[in-house]
Design a protein around this motif. Structure first.
Motif, PDB file in Angstrom:
ATOM      1  N   ALA A 116     -70.199 -33.389  -9.972  1.00  0.00           N
ATOM      2  CA  ALA A 116     -70.440 -34.534 -10.658  1.00  0.00           C
ATOM      3  C   ALA A 116     -69.337 -35.174 -11.503  1.00  0.00           C
ATOM      4  O   ALA A 116     -69.519 -36.488 -11.886  1.00  0.00           O
ATOM      5  N   ASP A 117     -68.072 -34.447 -11.426  1.00  0.00           N
ATOM      6  CA  ASP A 117     -67.058 -35.078 -12.309  1.00  0.00           C
ATOM      7  C   ASP A 117     -66.265 -35.918 -11.526  1.00  0.00           C
ATOM      8  O   ASP A 117     -65.109 -36.340 -12.195  1.00  0.00           O
ATOM      9  N   ASN A 118     -66.528 -36.385 -10.555  1.00  0.00           N
ATOM     10  CA  ASN A 118     -65.766 -37.159  -9.368  1.00  0.00           C
ATOM     11  C   ASN A 118     -66.211 -38.555  -9.714  1.00  0.00           C
ATOM     12  O   ASN A 118     -66.491 -39.458  -8.812  1.00  0.00           O
ATOM     13  N   PHE A 119     -66.236 -38.905 -10.982  1.00  0.00           N
ATOM     14  CA  PHE A 119     -66.750 -40.137 -11.369  1.00  0.00           C
ATOM     15  C   PHE A 119     -65.864 -41.342 -10.765  1.00  0.00           C
ATOM     16  O   PHE A 119     -66.242 -42.638 -10.699  1.00  0.00           O
ATOM     17  N   ARG A 120     -64.359 -41.291 -10.761  1.00  0.00           N
ATOM     18  CA  ARG A 120     -63.631 -42.173 -10.308  1.00  0.00           C
ATOM     19  C   ARG A 120     -63.952 -42.559  -8.708  1.00  0.00           C
ATOM     20  O   ARG A 120     -63.528 -43.726  -8.484  1.00  0.00           O
ATOM     21  N   ALA A 121     -64.288 -41.755  -7.980  1.00  0.00           N
ATOM     22  CA  ALA A 121     -64.825 -42.212  -6.682  1.00  0.00           C
ATOM     23  C   ALA A 121     -66.017 -43.096  -6.824  1.00  0.00           C
ATOM     24  O   ALA A 121     -65.868 -44.149  -5.943  1.00  0.00           O
ATOM     25  N   VAL A 122     -66.877 -42.973  -7.657  1.00  0.00           N
ATOM     26  CA  VAL A 122     -67.982 -44.168  -7.965  1.00  0.00           C
ATOM     27  C   VAL A 122     -67.333 -45.530  -8.212  1.00  0.00           C
ATOM     28  O   VAL A 122     -67.572 -46.344  -7.720  1.00  0.00           O
ATOM     29  N   ASP A 123     -66.439 -45.431  -9.326  1.00  0.00           N
ATOM     30  CA  ASP A 123     -65.883 -46.477  -9.926  1.00  0.00           C
ATOM     31  C   ASP A 123     -64.995 -47.282  -8.743  1.00  0.00           C
ATOM     32  O   ASP A 123     -64.954 -48.383  -8.774  1.00  0.00           O
ATOM     33  N   ASP A 124     -64.180 -46.552  -8.191  1.00  0.00           N
ATOM     34  CA  ASP A 124     -63.098 -47.060  -7.113  1.00  0.00           C
ATOM     35  C   ASP A 124     -63.887 -47.692  -5.783  1.00  0.00           C
ATOM     36  O   ASP A 124     -63.702 -48.780  -5.146  1.00  0.00           O
ATOM     37  N   LEU A 125     -65.063 -47.007  -5.459  1.00  0.00           N
ATOM     38  CA  LEU A 125     -65.756 -47.629  -4.269  1.00  0.00           C
ATOM     39  C   LEU A 125     -66.377 -48.947  -4.653  1.00  0.00           C
ATOM     40  O   LEU A 125     -66.604 -49.812  -3.936  1.00  0.00           O
ATOM     41  N   GLN A 126     -66.771 -48.980  -6.103  1.00  0.00           N
ATOM     42  CA  GLN A 126     -67.522 -50.111  -6.319  1.00  0.00           C
ATOM     43  C   GLN A 126     -66.439 -51.168  -6.399  1.00  0.00           C
ATOM     44  O   GLN A 126     -66.793 -52.521  -5.980  1.00  0.00           O
ATOM     45  N   LEU A 127     -65.287 -50.908  -6.819  1.00  0.00           N
ATOM     46  CA  LEU A 127     -64.212 -52.036  -7.033  1.00  0.00           C
ATOM     47  C   LEU A 127     -63.629 -52.406  -5.589  1.00  0.00           C
ATOM     48  O   LEU A 127     -63.509 -53.429  -5.016  1.00  0.00           O
ATOM     49  N   LEU A 128     -63.416 -51.062  -4.803  1.00  0.00           N
ATOM     50  CA  LEU A 128     -62.753 -51.359  -3.447  1.00  0.00           C
ATOM     51  C   LEU A 128     -63.594 -51.974  -2.583  1.00  0.00           C
ATOM     52  O   LEU A 128     -63.139 -52.815  -1.735  1.00  0.00           O
ATOM     53  N   MET A 129     -64.867 -51.383  -2.393  1.00  0.00           N
ATOM     54  CA  MET A 129     -65.744 -51.962  -1.384  1.00  0.00           C
ATOM     55  C   MET A 129     -66.647 -52.773  -1.764  1.00  0.00           C
ATOM     56  O   MET A 129     -67.500 -53.425  -1.167  1.00  0.00           O
ATOM     57  N   GLY A 130     -66.940 -53.186  -3.067  1.00  0.00           N
ATOM     58  CA  GLY A 130     -68.034 -54.008  -3.766  1.00  0.00           C
ATOM     59  C   GLY A 130     -69.352 -53.670  -3.591  1.00  0.00           C
ATOM     60  O   GLY A 130     -70.111 -54.231  -3.311  1.00  0.00           O
ATOM     61  N   TYR A 131     -69.490 -52.383  -3.638  1.00  0.00           N
ATOM     62  CA  TYR A 131     -70.748 -51.766  -3.152  1.00  0.00           C
ATOM     63  C   TYR A 131     -71.576 -51.287  -4.611  1.00  0.00           C
ATOM     64  O   TYR A 131     -70.988 -51.206  -5.576  1.00  0.00           O
ATOM     65  N   LYS A 132     -72.804 -51.144  -4.531  1.00  0.00           N
ATOM     66  CA  LYS A 132     -73.661 -50.815  -5.752  1.00  0.00           C
ATOM     67  C   LYS A 132     -73.793 -49.385  -5.494  1.00  0.00           C
ATOM     68  O   LYS A 132     -74.442 -48.875  -4.401  1.00  0.00           O
ATOM     69  N   VAL A 133     -73.126 -48.302  -6.154  1.00  0.00           N
ATOM     70  CA  VAL A 133     -73.319 -46.760  -5.696  1.00  0.00           C
ATOM     71  C   VAL A 133     -74.060 -46.331  -6.415  1.00  0.00           C
ATOM     72  O   VAL A 133     -74.273 -46.152  -7.603  1.00  0.00           O
ATOM     73  N   THR A 134     -74.917 -45.176  -5.809  1.00  0.00           N
ATOM     74  CA  THR A 134     -75.681 -44.173  -6.373  1.00  0.00           C
ATOM     75  C   THR A 134     -74.997 -43.012  -5.682  1.00  0.00           C
ATOM     76  O   THR A 134     -75.000 -42.564  -4.789  1.00  0.00           O
ATOM     77  N   PRO A 135     -74.562 -42.046  -6.901  1.00  0.00           N
ATOM     78  CA  PRO A 135     -73.881 -40.805  -6.367  1.00  0.00           C
ATOM     79  C   PRO A 135     -74.950 -39.744  -6.547  1.00  0.00           C
ATOM     80  O   PRO A 135     -75.840 -39.639  -7.516  1.00  0.00           O
TER      81      PRO A 135
END
Length: 579
Positions: A116-135
């Motif tokens: 659950a602490d891989n929050f940077r993956a969520v932030d970067d996927l939103q920035l890099l890919m432009g997605y709305k991410v549900t982890p």
């Protein structure tokens, strides 16, 4: 999970595990009692596993609930092709995530992560890919299995470029600033999955190859992508020219720039985590005849050498430089052309001075690395915050050490002199060819020679030369022509060994990998000060400095060649013959 994660969010881990029905309250209290008794502290989750009351999987599930995320059972999960294709292979492997659901229309994606602490993956996927991410969180081994199954074959840049070349989706876009633009079409292009994928591959490739800059350049009939490694530009697979505006718009979206503005230069910043390391990308957009040219400066904080011992100083040079940094007041200047590592040398020096007893202020344009313990000011000419104005304010901030990014004009030079005369150590940079010519440059700016003699403590000139790749290093006999370029005869180098790189996959067949600095350190003594007062020429100053032990850039380069660190070509390219 039967319980809604929202009910577990923010609660203590023991309480979450109790609510999940995995452990009892008594077992949690027992684990807490054990935790208090032990000298070597362990987390409550580890202790409950150790006591046999729950499994590691239970703790991972509870941590997910504590973070407000659902835990998903990935046994027997099958991913369709569209879902797999929503994330590039390099991204899935770098962030260790798997897409579980993907909706192209809404750009919504559900990704499974190991913790659950891989929050940077969520932030970067939103920035890099432009997605709305549900982890969501899943079993570590099952996630690794899905990555191995679906992302074993890395998608190459050539594959993506070929796919985009066959599509005429963006053929209507124009890069010219004087032609009207359909903003919706540009936004669609910037968010296109294949464009996003291509840009991600370029970024990951550049960061993996330790590139310092990435260039996106529009020309009349082509769009070039190049990156600079160890000071030399290499070309990447060029995409079709009509993709230029789409790629540029994607970069502008990521850097929060105005995509409608195509007539004026813009600057921005993108912050990423790549392979667990923080990477800053400084973005500069410039309107040209055929569209917008974009250059990204890669500031890889994990790769930055902030230690004086690791910069490549020779022992005697390092002692001299440390002696300059130990002065209570005065001006120390580092000089050299753009990209010669001046800022890195100064940061390493500041890092050494950075302790609780020393107040350090810096004025920079721009602030390249954020360092704890330093008060760093970003110069902004547009609002009137110049180097001179920042410096003036610094003197009221009770500093011990001041860094001025660059002495550009008489006003900045004058205040730097005042600061050093009032008991501060001032570090700064100049653009000159060598150390002695810095004195003439400062006099040309309008500084009085008597002020220079009272304040300048030392000048360090530096250059960066590429080092020979250790994987393909070989010894060879240089030709007479090569030696002549160094003003040497075969008799001068009898018994010396010369090396070069053959070229291999590790160094992109260049024969070089990495760079080292060559230094020229000129200290000021009484005789030198008298010469400056008499406005002696650069050659006279250089001769005196050499008689007092200064090693010139060319001499430092020769030592590096004889030690097998670099080549004749590099030293000839970066240093000049002293007259």
């Amino acid at each position: 999970m039967a319980i809604d994660p929202a009910e577990l969010k923010g609660r203590k881990l023991g309480r979450v595990l109790t609510k999940m029905g995995v452990v009892t309250r008594e077992q949690v209290h027992e684990a807490l009692a054990v935790q208090k008794e032990r000298t070597q502290k362990k987390l409550i989750g580890e202790l409950l596993v150790e006591l046999g009351y729950c499994t590691e999987g239970d703790v991972v599930e509870a941590l997910a609930g504590q973070a407000g995320m659902a835990y998903i059972d990935l046994k027997g999960v099958e991913l369709d092709d569209a879902t797999v294709a929503s994330i590039p292979s390099d991204t899935a492997q770098a962030y260790q995530v798997v897409p579980i659901e993907f909706t192209e229309k809404t750009k919504r994606i559900t990704i499974a992560m190991k913790s659950a602490d891989n929050f940077r993956a969520v932030d970067d996927l939103q920035l890099l890919m432009g997605y709305k991410v549900t982890p969501v969180v899943g079993d570590k081994e099952l996630i690794e299995g899905l990555i191995a199954k679906h992302y074993a074959k890395a998608e190459s840049m050539m594959d993506v470029v070929s796919g985009l070349a066959s599509s005429d989706k963006f053929s209507g876009l124009t890069g010219h600033s004087d032609q009207s633009i359909d903003l919706d079409a540009v936004m669609d292009a910037a968010g296109d999955n294949q464009v996003v994928k291509l840009l991600n591959l370029v970024l990951l490739q550049a960061i993996k190859d330790r590139a310092s800059d990435i260039h996106f350049e529009p020309f009349e009939n082509e769009f070039k992508m190049r990156y600079r490694i160890d000071g030399v530009l290499y070309e990447m697979v060029p995409p079709p020219p009509h993709l230029g505006p789409a790629i540029t718009s994607r970069i502008k979206v990521m850097a929060n720039l105005d995509i409608a503005e195509r007539r004026l230069p813009q600057d921005g910043r993108i912050e990423l985590m790549v392979g667990g390391a923080p990477v800053d990308l400084r973005v500069a957009v410039l309107p040209t005849m055929h569209g917008e040219s974009v250059v990204m400066r890669v500031l890889d904080r994990s790769n930055a050498e902030m230690d004086l011992d690791r910069l490549g100083f020779r022992e005697d040079d390092l002692e001299r430089f440390r002696a300059l940094l130990a002065r209570p007041n005065g001006i120390v200047i580092v000089t050299g052309p753009t990209g010669s590592g001046k800022t890195t040398t100064l940061y390493a020096g500041l890092n050494e001075l950075n302790d609780i007893a020393t107040k350090i202020l810096t004025a920079e344009d721009p602030v390249e690395y954020d360092i704890d313990g330093l008060c760093q000011v970003q110069v902004n000419d547009e609002v009137g915050l110049t180097f001179a104005r920042a410096l003036r304010s610094f003197l009221r901030q009770d500093p011990d050490v001041i860094l001025v990014g660059e002495i550009r004009d008489l006003e900045t030079a004058g205040i730097a002199v005042q600061a050093s005369l009032t008991g501060h150590l001032v570090l700064s940079t100049l653009h000159t060819n060598d150390a002695p010519s810095s004195i003439i440059r400062l006099i040309d700016l309008g500084l009085e020679p008597f002020l220079l003699t009272a304040t300048i403590e030392g000048i360090v000139a530096q250059r960066l030369v590429r080092t020979i790749c250790l994987k393909c290093k070989e010894q060879y006999e240089p030709t007479e022509e090569e030696l002549m370029e160094l003003n040497l005869r075969p008799s001068d180098v009898r018994g010396r060994e010369f090396s070069r790189g053959r070229g291999c996959s590790a160094c992109n067949n260049s024969g070089y990998r990495g760079r080292m600095a060559l230094y020229e350190i000129m200290g000021m003594d009484d005789e030198m000060r008298e010469m400056v007062m008499r406005e002696a020429s650069t050659n006279v100053l250089r001769d005196h400095a050499r008689s007092r032990g200064m090693r010139t850039l060319r001499e430092s380069g020769l030592l590096a060649i004889y030690e097998g660190m670099t080549t004749i070509d590099e030293v000839v390219r970066e240093t000049i013959v002293e007259e």
